[in-house]
Design an enzyme around this catalytic site. Structure first.
Site, PDB file in Angstrom:
ATOM      1  N   ASP A 132       0.794  -1.224   0.000  1.00 33.25           N
ATOM      2  CA  ASP A 132       0.000   0.000   0.000  1.00 33.25           C
ATOM      3  C   ASP A 132       0.835   1.286   0.000  1.00 33.25           C
ATOM      4  O   ASP A 132       0.430   2.289   0.550  1.00 33.25           O
ATOM      5  CB  ASP A 132      -0.918  -0.033   1.237  1.00 33.25           C
ATOM      6  N   CYS A 196     -23.592   4.261   2.901  1.00 34.75           N
ATOM      7  CA  CYS A 196     -22.491   5.235   2.885  1.00 34.75           C
ATOM      8  C   CYS A 196     -22.983   6.615   3.334  1.00 34.75           C
ATOM      9  O   CYS A 196     -23.841   7.216   2.683  1.00 34.75           O
ATOM     10  CB  CYS A 196     -21.885   5.334   1.488  1.00 34.75           C
ATOM     11  N   CYS A 211     -15.325  10.210   0.193  1.00 34.64           N
ATOM     12  CA  CYS A 211     -15.175   9.082   1.123  1.00 34.64           C
ATOM     13  C   CYS A 211     -14.666   9.561   2.486  1.00 34.64           C
ATOM     14  O   CYS A 211     -13.736  10.359   2.565  1.00 34.64           O
ATOM     15  CB  CYS A 211     -14.205   8.063   0.521  1.00 34.64           C
ATOM     16  N   CYS A 241     -19.051   0.665   4.909  1.00 35.01           N
ATOM     17  CA  CYS A 241     -19.396  -0.139   3.730  1.00 35.01           C
ATOM     18  C   CYS A 241     -18.955  -1.599   3.860  1.00 35.01           C
ATOM     19  O   CYS A 241     -19.446  -2.473   3.144  1.00 35.01           O
ATOM     20  CB  CYS A 241     -18.829   0.480   2.446  1.00 35.01           C
ATOM     21  N   CYS A 245     -21.771  -5.144   4.695  1.00 28.85           N
ATOM     22  CA  CYS A 245     -21.670  -6.139   3.617  1.00 28.85           C
ATOM     23  C   CYS A 245     -22.054  -7.526   4.142  1.00 28.85           C
ATOM     24  O   CYS A 245     -21.437  -8.028   5.085  1.00 28.85           O
ATOM     25  CB  CYS A 245     -20.257  -6.166   3.051  1.00 28.85           C
TER      26      CYS A 245
END
Length: 314
Positions: A132, A196, A211, A241, A245
């Site tokens: 990352d 969201c 976001c 989010c 799920c």
């Protein structure tokens, strides 16, 4: 068993022994399908003020430009799901991935062990490890390697373990046995999009500039007024989010000692967050991903959350 299959198996076995959730392999090649998507996403400025996303466009799409002679992209997942929760429901929230030690350090240490193992067992293998922090499209490579699919929230999702995991890569000049992508299993579900708080999601796309993770981590300026009343008490990152799920009902708690939360962090009350000193910040977050935000940055965000409460009350 041929050499390619043998090498692939011993790498995957070692990855599992090091604690990785799963490991998949894909051919190091140009990401032809992703090129126009990335170009359009940047052109629409959905990356916000993350200027680094505009740099190294070619390298993002072709791992052979990052590692000359690269033949394989080994994608690895490391679980960070936890049942631990912050105790005060009114306190500023941080994403569960940042509860413990900074994942960059934990994963890089495991990847270096994996590289040493490969070189000892197989011979001269050249490559680089990525966590990352380089122009690598990690979710795309993990999906190509069969570790899951990119869901409507744009996260990688696995039918077996959900999505609470980190993704890392090892790009090497060794030919391996390549895995195949899995099918999409989001179906008609729109839980992530509906939940969201800032409406950053549309099916399979994210406007990063909206976001909460971007607003609380990447954005170096004050949170825009239009979002201040929509932050849902998130001070660093956001788990919404993923939490909603349905596939995350299969997520299991990690067993990585270094990801355990500092007990005092989980006990922090709303008042203690507001009155936090730099000394307390360093005690709680000295080796955490939250260090990226810094004391002053975190303080600015938590104060912004307090102000948003006032706006709602009015």
């Amino acid at each position: 068993m041929n050499q390619t299959t043998k090498y692939t198996e011993i790498i995957k076995d070692k990855a599992q022994a090091l604690g990785f959730l799963s490991c998949g392999v894909s051919k190091a090649d140009f990401l032809e399908e992703e090129a126009p998507k990335l170009e359009q996403w940047l052109r629409q400025e959905q990356h916000g003020k993350m200027g680094y996303m505009e740099r190294h466009f070619d390298k993002r799409l072709d791992p052979r430009l990052l590692v000359p002679g690269a033949k394989s992209v080994v994608s690895l997942l490391l679980n960070y799901h936890t049942d631990q929760k912050q105790e005060d429901p009114k306190a500023p929230k941080i994403s569960s991935y940042a509860y413990g030690k900074d994942y960059h350090f934990v994963i890089k240490n495991k990847l270096k062990q994996l590289v040493r193992f490969i070189q000892n067992e197989i011979g001269e293998v050249e490559g680089r490890v990525f966590v990352d922090s380089a122009p690598v499209m990690d979710k795309v490579w993990a999906a190509k390697s069969g570790l899951g699919w990119q869901g409507k929230n744009t996260n990688l999702i696995s039918k077996k373990v959900g999505s609470f995991f980190f993704i890392a890569e090892l790009i090497i000049d060794l030919e391996l046995e390549y895995d195949t992508p899995v099918t999409d299993h989001c179906g008609n579900c729109t839980e992530c999009i509906d939940a969201c708080p800032t409406e950053a999601l549309t099916p399979y796309e994210i406007d990063a500039s909206k976001c909460i993770s971007y607003l609380t981590i990447e954005l170096k300026e004050a949170i825009p007024e239009e979002f201040k009343t929509k932050m849902d008490q998130w001070a660093f990152g956001c788990d919404v989010c993923q939490t909603v799920c349905p596939w995350n009902r299969f997520a299991k708690p990690h067993n990585e000692v270094e990801f355990q939360a500092h007990p005092d962090l989980l006990k922090l009350s709303e008042i203690e967050w507001e009155e936090m000193t730099e000394e307390v910040f360093e005690t709680l977050f000295h080796d955490s991903a939250v260090q990226r935000k810094g004391f002053k940055g975190l303080q600015r965000t938590t104060r912004s959350l307090s102000q948003s409460d006032c706006l709602i009350a009015v």
